[in-house]
Design a protein around this motif. Structure first.
Motif, PDB file in Angstrom:
ATOM      1  N   ALA A 197       0.853  -1.184   0.000  1.00  0.00           N
ATOM      2  CA  ALA A 197       0.000   0.000   0.000  1.00  0.00           C
ATOM      3  C   ALA A 197       0.891   1.236   0.000  1.00  0.00           C
ATOM      4  CB  ALA A 197      -0.895   0.010   1.236  1.00  0.00           C
ATOM      5  N   SER A 198       0.408   2.304  -0.609  1.00  0.00           N
ATOM      6  CA  SER A 198       1.129   3.573  -0.535  1.00  0.00           C
ATOM      7  C   SER A 198       0.690   4.283   0.746  1.00  0.00           C
ATOM      8  CB  SER A 198       0.847   4.423  -1.770  1.00  0.00           C
ATOM      9  OG  SER A 198      -0.524   4.732  -1.840  1.00  0.00           O
ATOM     10  N   PRO A 199       1.485   5.243   1.230  1.00  0.00           N
ATOM     11  CA  PRO A 199       1.173   5.888   2.512  1.00  0.00           C
ATOM     12  C   PRO A 199      -0.206   6.545   2.565  1.00  0.00           C
ATOM     13  CG  PRO A 199       3.370   6.497   1.767  1.00  0.00           C
ATOM     14  CD  PRO A 199       2.740   5.719   0.662  1.00  0.00           C
ATOM     15  N   GLY A 200      -0.722   7.033   1.447  1.00  0.00           N
ATOM     16  CA  GLY A 200      -2.005   7.727   1.442  1.00  0.00           C
ATOM     17  C   GLY A 200      -3.219   6.841   1.269  1.00  0.00           C
ATOM     18  N   VAL A 239       3.797  -0.893   3.775  1.00  0.00           N
ATOM     19  CA  VAL A 239       3.584   0.473   3.297  1.00  0.00           C
ATOM     20  C   VAL A 239       4.893   0.914   2.651  1.00  0.00           C
ATOM     21  CG1 VAL A 239       2.862   2.794   3.904  1.00  0.00           C
ATOM     22  CG2 VAL A 239       1.948   0.835   5.177  1.00  0.00           C
ATOM     23  N   VAL A 240       4.810   1.190   1.350  1.00  0.00           N
ATOM     24  CA  VAL A 240       5.989   1.476   0.543  1.00  0.00           C
ATOM     25  C   VAL A 240       5.839   2.840  -0.114  1.00  0.00           C
ATOM     26  CG1 VAL A 240       7.355   0.680  -1.433  1.00  0.00           C
ATOM     27  CG2 VAL A 240       6.373  -0.988   0.152  1.00  0.00           C
ATOM     28  N   ASP A 241       6.898   3.641  -0.043  1.00  0.00           N
ATOM     29  CA  ASP A 241       6.912   4.961  -0.665  1.00  0.00           C
ATOM     30  C   ASP A 241       8.171   5.072  -1.510  1.00  0.00           C
ATOM     31  OD1 ASP A 241       6.010   7.548  -1.219  1.00  0.00           O
ATOM     32  OD2 ASP A 241       7.023   8.404   0.528  1.00  0.00           O
ATOM     33  N   ASN A 242       8.000   5.319  -2.803  1.00  0.00           N
ATOM     34  CA  ASN A 242       9.137   5.418  -3.736  1.00  0.00           C
ATOM     35  C   ASN A 242      10.058   4.201  -3.653  1.00  0.00           C
ATOM     36  OD1 ASN A 242       8.384   7.965  -4.794  1.00  0.00           O
ATOM     37  ND2 ASN A 242       9.245   8.958  -2.982  1.00  0.00           N
ATOM     38  N   GLY A 243       9.469   3.011  -3.565  1.00  0.00           N
ATOM     39  CA  GLY A 243      10.237   1.773  -3.538  1.00  0.00           C
ATOM     40  C   GLY A 243      10.895   1.457  -2.206  1.00  0.00           C
ATOM     41  N   LYS A 244      10.634   2.252  -1.177  1.00  0.00           N
ATOM     42  CA  LYS A 244      11.253   2.028   0.132  1.00  0.00           C
ATOM     43  C   LYS A 244      10.193   1.643   1.157  1.00  0.00           C
ATOM     44  CE  LYS A 244      14.299   4.409   3.422  1.00  0.00           C
ATOM     45  NZ  LYS A 244      13.579   4.392   4.679  1.00  0.00           N
ATOM     46  N   LEU A 245      10.476   0.596   1.934  1.00  0.00           N
ATOM     47  CA  LEU A 245       9.576   0.168   3.006  1.00  0.00           C
ATOM     48  C   LEU A 245       9.604   1.223   4.107  1.00  0.00           C
ATOM     49  CD1 LEU A 245       7.789  -2.083   4.310  1.00  0.00           C
ATOM     50  CD2 LEU A 245       9.897  -2.930   5.357  1.00  0.00           C
ATOM     51  N   ILE A 246       8.449   1.839   4.370  1.00  0.00           N
ATOM     52  CA  ILE A 246       8.400   2.866   5.415  1.00  0.00           C
ATOM     53  C   ILE A 246       7.524   2.446   6.593  1.00  0.00           C
ATOM     54  CG2 ILE A 246       8.879   4.746   3.814  1.00  0.00           C
ATOM     55  CD1 ILE A 246       5.826   5.475   4.115  1.00  0.00           C
ATOM     56  N   GLY A 247       6.760   1.356   6.424  1.00  0.00           N
ATOM     57  CA  GLY A 247       5.901   0.921   7.514  1.00  0.00           C
ATOM     58  C   GLY A 247       5.246  -0.409   7.220  1.00  0.00           C
ATOM     59  N   ILE A 248       4.579  -0.918   8.236  1.00  0.00           N
ATOM     60  CA  ILE A 248       3.812  -2.156   8.095  1.00  0.00           C
ATOM     61  C   ILE A 248       2.500  -1.956   8.838  1.00  0.00           C
ATOM     62  CG2 ILE A 248       4.864  -3.252  10.123  1.00  0.00           C
ATOM     63  CD1 ILE A 248       4.759  -5.899   8.456  1.00  0.00           C
ATOM     64  N   PHE A 249       1.448  -2.575   8.316  1.00  0.00           N
ATOM     65  CA  PHE A 249       0.131  -2.450   8.929  1.00  0.00           C
ATOM     66  C   PHE A 249      -0.499  -3.834   8.939  1.00  0.00           C
ATOM     67  CE2 PHE A 249      -4.457  -1.379   8.830  1.00  0.00           C
ATOM     68  CZ  PHE A 249      -4.512  -0.623   9.988  1.00  0.00           C
ATOM     69  N   GLY A 250      -0.695  -4.372  10.139  1.00  0.00           N
ATOM     70  CA  GLY A 250      -1.220  -5.722  10.279  1.00  0.00           C
ATOM     71  C   GLY A 250      -2.628  -5.750  10.839  1.00  0.00           C
ATOM     72  N   SER A 270      -0.771   5.529   6.638  1.00  0.00           N
ATOM     73  CA  SER A 270       0.459   6.078   7.227  1.00  0.00           C
ATOM     74  C   SER A 270       0.237   6.670   8.616  1.00  0.00           C
ATOM     75  CB  SER A 270       1.072   7.134   6.305  1.00  0.00           C
ATOM     76  OG  SER A 270       0.195   8.220   6.138  1.00  0.00           O
ATOM     77  N   SER A 271      -1.009   7.027   8.927  1.00  0.00           N
ATOM     78  CA  SER A 271      -1.271   7.627  10.242  1.00  0.00           C
ATOM     79  C   SER A 271      -1.398   6.588  11.359  1.00  0.00           C
ATOM     80  CB  SER A 271      -2.531   8.496  10.184  1.00  0.00           C
ATOM     81  OG  SER A 271      -3.674   7.708   9.957  1.00  0.00           O
ATOM     82  N   VAL A 272      -1.525   5.317  11.014  1.00  0.00           N
ATOM     83  CA  VAL A 272      -1.697   4.277  12.038  1.00  0.00           C
ATOM     84  C   VAL A 272      -0.759   3.074  11.871  1.00  0.00           C
ATOM     85  CG1 VAL A 272      -4.085   4.839  12.645  1.00  0.00           C
ATOM     86  CG2 VAL A 272      -3.632   3.314  10.735  1.00  0.00           C
ATOM     87  N   MET A 273       0.104   3.115  10.854  1.00  0.00           N
ATOM     88  CA  MET A 273       1.031   2.000  10.606  1.00  0.00           C
ATOM     89  C   MET A 273       2.124   1.967  11.664  1.00  0.00           C
ATOM     90  SD  MET A 273       3.299   3.551   7.501  1.00  0.00           S
ATOM     91  CE  MET A 273       4.498   4.846   7.838  1.00  0.00           C
ATOM     92  N   THR A 274       2.848   0.866  11.711  1.00  0.00           N
ATOM     93  CA  THR A 274       4.063   0.771  12.508  1.00  0.00           C
ATOM     94  C   THR A 274       5.182   1.269  11.597  1.00  0.00           C
ATOM     95  OG1 THR A 274       3.228  -1.137  13.729  1.00  0.00           O
ATOM     96  CG2 THR A 274       5.627  -0.791  13.726  1.00  0.00           C
ATOM     97  N   PRO A 275       5.797   2.417  11.934  1.00  0.00           N
ATOM     98  CA  PRO A 275       6.816   2.964  11.037  1.00  0.00           C
ATOM     99  C   PRO A 275       8.153   2.241  11.169  1.00  0.00           C
ATOM    100  CG  PRO A 275       6.544   4.392  12.933  1.00  0.00           C
ATOM    101  CD  PRO A 275       5.531   3.280  13.071  1.00  0.00           C
ATOM    102  N   VAL A 314      10.055  -9.197   4.493  1.00  0.00           N
ATOM    103  CA  VAL A 314      11.227  -9.775   3.816  1.00  0.00           C
ATOM    104  C   VAL A 314      11.510  -8.871   2.622  1.00  0.00           C
ATOM    105  CG1 VAL A 314      12.153 -11.794   2.639  1.00  0.00           C
ATOM    106  CG2 VAL A 314      10.534 -12.094   4.545  1.00  0.00           C
ATOM    107  N   CYS A 315      12.683  -8.223   2.632  1.00  0.00           N
ATOM    108  CA  CYS A 315      12.994  -7.220   1.611  1.00  0.00           C
ATOM    109  C   CYS A 315      14.384  -7.449   1.012  1.00  0.00           C
ATOM    110  CB  CYS A 315      12.982  -5.821   2.203  1.00  0.00           C
ATOM    111  SG  CYS A 315      11.427  -5.336   2.948  1.00  0.00           S
ATOM    112  N   GLU A 316      14.470  -7.229  -0.299  1.00  0.00           N
ATOM    113  CA  GLU A 316      15.766  -7.194  -0.971  1.00  0.00           C
ATOM    114  C   GLU A 316      16.481  -5.926  -0.528  1.00  0.00           C
ATOM    115  OE1 GLU A 316      17.187  -9.425  -2.798  1.00  0.00           O
ATOM    116  OE2 GLU A 316      15.577 -10.672  -3.580  1.00  0.00           O
ATOM    117  N   ALA A 317      17.800  -5.894  -0.632  1.00  0.00           N
ATOM    118  CA  ALA A 317      18.579  -4.727  -0.221  1.00  0.00           C
ATOM    119  C   ALA A 317      18.182  -3.480  -1.011  1.00  0.00           C
ATOM    120  CB  ALA A 317      20.066  -5.000  -0.377  1.00  0.00           C
ATOM    121  N   ASP A 318      17.868  -3.654  -2.287  1.00  0.00           N
ATOM    122  CA  ASP A 318      17.484  -2.493  -3.093  1.00  0.00           C
ATOM    123  C   ASP A 318      16.022  -2.268  -2.899  1.00  0.00           C
ATOM    124  OD1 ASP A 318      16.685  -4.752  -4.467  1.00  0.00           O
ATOM    125  OD2 ASP A 318      17.615  -4.212  -6.356  1.00  0.00           O
TER     126      ASP A 318
END
Length: 145
Positions: free
Chosen positions: A54-57, A76-87, A108-113, A141-145
């Motif tokens: 999901a995107s932050p918005g 929660v991914v923004d510009n290809g970067k993991l910024i949060g998780i929401f379970g 983005s307002s309630v995720m775990t950043p 689970v994320c690749e380095a890039d």
């Protein structure tokens, strides 16, 4: 499988008798489950399985529908970067219990950043140990890039 049980026993700090008991109990099970491999990597287990992204918005109504359909937490991914998780637990304790309007609340307002994540080359046992030690229900689970 024997190596996996020894690895798990050493991670748990199990002594000789405990390690032997763990090996006797879990050895055949792990061997059967992993086709003789000691402990497969997450890459092996997750190959071909899509993530719920999901995107932050994105609003909680949409994220909740995605999670229910996929039966897994959302990254929660923004510009290809993991910024949060929401379970599912986040949905219940941070949104439903507080009666937030799902259509108007962004994930983005309630995720775990900034969640901890692991490489796909992490073994299943290592991932389980991290989840146990940190009391995580979900581990991205994320690749380095």
């Amino acid at each position: 499988a024997e190596d996996a049980v020894k690895q798990m026993a050493s991670l748990q700090g199990a002594g000789g008798a405990q390690a032997a008991a763990l090996q006797q109990l879990l050895g055949p099970l792990l061997s059967q489950a992993f086709g003789g491999q000691s402990s497969p990597t997450l890459r092996t287990i997750l190959a071909g399985k899509l993530s719920t992204i999901a995107s932050p918005g994105t609003n909680l109504q949409e994220v909740g529908s995605m999670m229910a359909e996929a039966r897994k937490a959302a990254l929660v991914v923004d510009n290809g970067k993991l910024i949060g998780i929401f379970g599912f637990k986040d949905m219940m304790s941070r949104a439903i219990a507080k009666e937030l309007p799902l259509e108007l609340t962004s994930v983005s307002s309630v995720m775990t950043p900034n969640p901890e994540s692991v490489s796909p080359d992490t073994t299943v046992l290592e991932a389980l140990q991290i989840m146990h030690d940190n009391k995580f229900l979900t581990l991205p689970v994320c690749e380095a890039d």
